[in-house]
Design a protein around this motif. Structure first.
Motif, short mmCIF file in Angstrom:
data_model
loop_
_atom_site.label_atom_id
_atom_site.label_comp_id
_atom_site.label_asym_id
_atom_site.label_seq_id
_atom_site.Cartn_x
_atom_site.Cartn_y
_atom_site.Cartn_z
N SER A 144 36.89 39.46 45.16
CA SER A 144 35.87 40.51 45.06
C SER A 144 34.63 40.25 45.91
CB SER A 144 35.44 40.67 43.60
OG SER A 144 34.63 39.59 43.17
N GLN A 145 34.51 39.06 46.47
CA GLN A 145 33.27 38.68 47.17
C GLN A 145 32.92 39.63 48.31
OE1 GLN A 145 32.99 34.56 48.34
NE2 GLN A 145 33.73 33.83 46.37
N THR A 146 33.93 40.12 49.01
CA THR A 146 33.68 40.99 50.16
C THR A 146 33.85 42.47 49.83
OG1 THR A 146 35.99 40.76 50.86
CG2 THR A 146 34.40 39.17 51.75
N MET A 147 34.03 42.79 48.54
CA MET A 147 34.24 44.17 48.13
C MET A 147 32.96 44.78 47.57
SD MET A 147 37.94 44.05 46.17
CE MET A 147 39.48 43.82 47.07
N SER A 148 32.80 46.09 47.77
CA SER A 148 31.69 46.80 47.13
C SER A 148 32.07 47.29 45.73
CB SER A 148 31.26 47.99 47.98
OG SER A 148 32.35 48.88 48.17
N TYR A 178 39.33 35.37 21.89
CA TYR A 178 38.48 36.56 21.96
C TYR A 178 39.16 37.55 22.90
CZ TYR A 178 34.70 33.68 20.02
OH TYR A 178 33.93 32.86 19.23
N ASN A 179 39.10 38.83 22.58
CA ASN A 179 39.52 39.88 23.48
C ASN A 179 38.27 40.26 24.28
OD1 ASN A 179 40.51 42.16 24.76
ND2 ASN A 179 41.54 42.96 22.94
N THR A 180 38.20 39.78 25.50
CA THR A 180 36.95 39.80 26.28
C THR A 180 37.03 40.76 27.45
OG1 THR A 180 36.61 37.46 25.72
CG2 THR A 180 35.30 38.35 27.52
N LEU A 181 36.14 41.74 27.45
CA LEU A 181 35.98 42.64 28.59
C LEU A 181 35.07 41.98 29.61
CD1 LEU A 181 35.33 46.44 28.60
CD2 LEU A 181 33.85 44.93 29.92
N ILE A 182 35.47 42.06 30.88
CA ILE A 182 34.61 41.58 31.96
C ILE A 182 34.51 42.64 33.04
CG2 ILE A 182 34.94 39.11 31.59
CD1 ILE A 182 37.02 39.14 33.86
N ALA A 183 33.35 42.68 33.67
CA ALA A 183 33.15 43.49 34.87
C ALA A 183 32.81 42.53 36.00
CB ALA A 183 32.02 44.49 34.67
N ILE A 184 33.53 42.62 37.11
CA ILE A 184 33.28 41.71 38.22
C ILE A 184 32.84 42.50 39.45
CG2 ILE A 184 34.89 40.00 37.31
CD1 ILE A 184 36.90 40.85 39.41
N HIS A 185 31.93 41.89 40.20
CA HIS A 185 31.37 42.56 41.37
C HIS A 185 30.88 41.51 42.35
CE1 HIS A 185 29.30 45.58 43.77
NE2 HIS A 185 28.19 44.89 43.67
N GLN A 186 31.42 41.55 43.55
CA GLN A 186 30.99 40.68 44.64
C GLN A 186 30.89 39.22 44.21
OE1 GLN A 186 27.50 42.66 46.33
NE2 GLN A 186 28.83 43.88 47.64
N GLY A 187 31.97 38.73 43.61
CA GLY A 187 32.08 37.33 43.28
C GLY A 187 31.40 36.88 42.00
N LYS A 188 30.92 37.83 41.20
CA LYS A 188 30.23 37.47 39.96
C LYS A 188 30.74 38.30 38.79
CE LYS A 188 25.89 36.25 42.29
NZ LYS A 188 24.43 36.54 42.40
N ILE A 189 30.67 37.71 37.60
CA ILE A 189 30.86 38.48 36.37
C ILE A 189 29.51 39.12 36.03
CG2 ILE A 189 31.39 38.38 33.91
CD1 ILE A 189 33.20 35.98 34.49
N VAL A 190 29.44 40.44 36.11
CA VAL A 190 28.17 41.14 35.94
C VAL A 190 27.99 41.70 34.54
CG1 VAL A 190 27.90 41.64 38.40
CG2 VAL A 190 29.17 43.25 36.95
#
Length: 263
Positions: A73-77, A94-106
Motif C-alpha cells: 500500500s505504500q505507493t497507493m493512494s 479479536y475480530n479486528t477491522l483495520i483500514a490501511i493507507h500508504q503503509g500505515k494502519i490508519v
C-alpha cells in the motif's frame, strides 16, 4: 465524489492465497482510481469443515499478512478496509477491522456485537471489543466503521452518524440461511435510510456466505449490487445526495433521543 470499490471473494484456508487475492483486488481498485476498497470480514482464513481455523490462523497486526499489505500500500493512494482475527488471551481472538493507507494502519476497531445467533456462537472463540469505532476521513468524507452482526443494532449506526459519519462501511461474512439474503438487503437499506447516510456492505461469497455486496444511498436506494460470485464492483458517494436527503428528511435534527452510549 468518493469512488468506492467493493471486493467480495471466497476466503480460503490458506492465508497466503487470501493475501494474493487481497493484493490483486487492491491493485485493480487502485488502477480504477478508487479512493476506498472494502473487503469482507475475517479474510485471513476460512474452512467450513474447520470452524476453529480462524483462531488457529490468527495473526497479530505486525504479522506477515498485514505487513505484506502495508508494504504493497505504500505507493497507493487507495485506503483498504477489511477484518482479520488477531490473537487475544488463552487461545481466543479479536475480530479486528483495520483500514490501511500508504503503509500505515490508519484506523482499527474490535467487533462490538458478536454473532451469538442462528445456532452460531462467535463469543466461544472471540472477545468483544469495548470501544466505539473511530471515524475515518477519506477524500473529505467521514466514514463510520462497523462489522457484520453490528448491522442488526441500530444504535451503533446512529451513534456513528451523530459523531459525523456520512458513510457507514460494513465488512461481513453474512451466513446463508432462510431469508438471510432478505435480512441483508433490508437491514442495509434501513440503516442507510434511517440515518440518511450511504451504507456500504461487503460480504464474503461462496458455499457458506451470500455475497450480494451492495451500496445503498441515503434514501435507501440500492446504487450497485454484486451477485453471489467473486467480483469487484464500483460506486460513487455523492455528498450532494447526502445533503439533499438530510434536507428533505431531517431525521437527525428531528430526533427526540440522545446520542446512544456504549454500555
Amino acid at each position: 465524489m468518493l469512488k468506492v470499490a467493493l471486493g467480495q471473494f471466497v476466503v480460503s484456508r490458506s492465508w497466503q492465497d487470501n493475501l494474493a487475492t487481497t493484493i490483486t483486488l487492491m491493485q485493480q481498485a487502485e488502477a480504477a482510481n478508487a479512493h476506498l476498497l472494502v473487503l469482507p470480514e475475517g479474510i485471513l482464513a476460512r474452512d467450513i469443515n474447520d470452524p476453529d481455523l480462524n483462531s488457529k490462523q490468527a495473526q497479530p497486526l505486525d504479522g506477515p499478512f498485514v505487513n505484506s499489505l502495508l508494504n504493497i500500500s505504500q505507493t497507493m493512494s487507495l485506503t483498504t478496509i477489511m477484518t482479520i482475527h488477531t490473537p487475544a488471551l488463552e487461545g481466543l481472538t479479536y475480530n479486528t477491522l483495520i483500514a490501511i493507507h500508504q503503509g500505515k494502519i490508519v484506523a482499527k476497531y474490535r467487533k462490538l456485537h458478536l454473532y451469538d445467533a442462528f445456532t452460531d456462537k462467535e463469543s466461544a472463540k472471540v472477545i468483544a471489543g469495548d470501544q466505539i469505532p473511530p471515524l475515518l476521513d477519506i477524500a473529505g468524507t467521514k466514514i463510520g466503521l462497523m462489522i457484520c452482526y453490528d448491522l442488526r443494532f441500530p444504535e451503533l449506526a446512529r451513534r456513528l452518524v451523530i459523531d459525523g459519519a456520512d458513510v457507514l462501511v460494513l465488512p461481513a461474512a453474512w451466513v446463508r440461511g432462510p431469508l438471510k439474503e432478505s435480512h441483508w438487503e433490508l437491514l442495509l437499506r434501513t440503516r442507510a435510510l434511517e440515518n440518511t447516510a450511504y451504507m456500504i456492505g461487503v460480504s464474503e461469497c461462496g458455499v457458506r456466505n451470500i455475497g450480494c455486496s451492495m451500496v445503498v444511498d441515503p434514501l435507501g436506494v440500492v446504487v450497485t449490487q454484486a451477485t453471489e460470485q467473486p467480483s469487484l464492483i464500483f460506486a460513487e458517494v455523492d455528498k450532494k445526495r447526502i445533503a439533499y436527503a438530510r434536507n428533505i428528511l431531517p431525521v437527525l435534527k428531528n430526533t427526540r433521543f440522545n446520542k446512544p452510549q456504549l454500555t
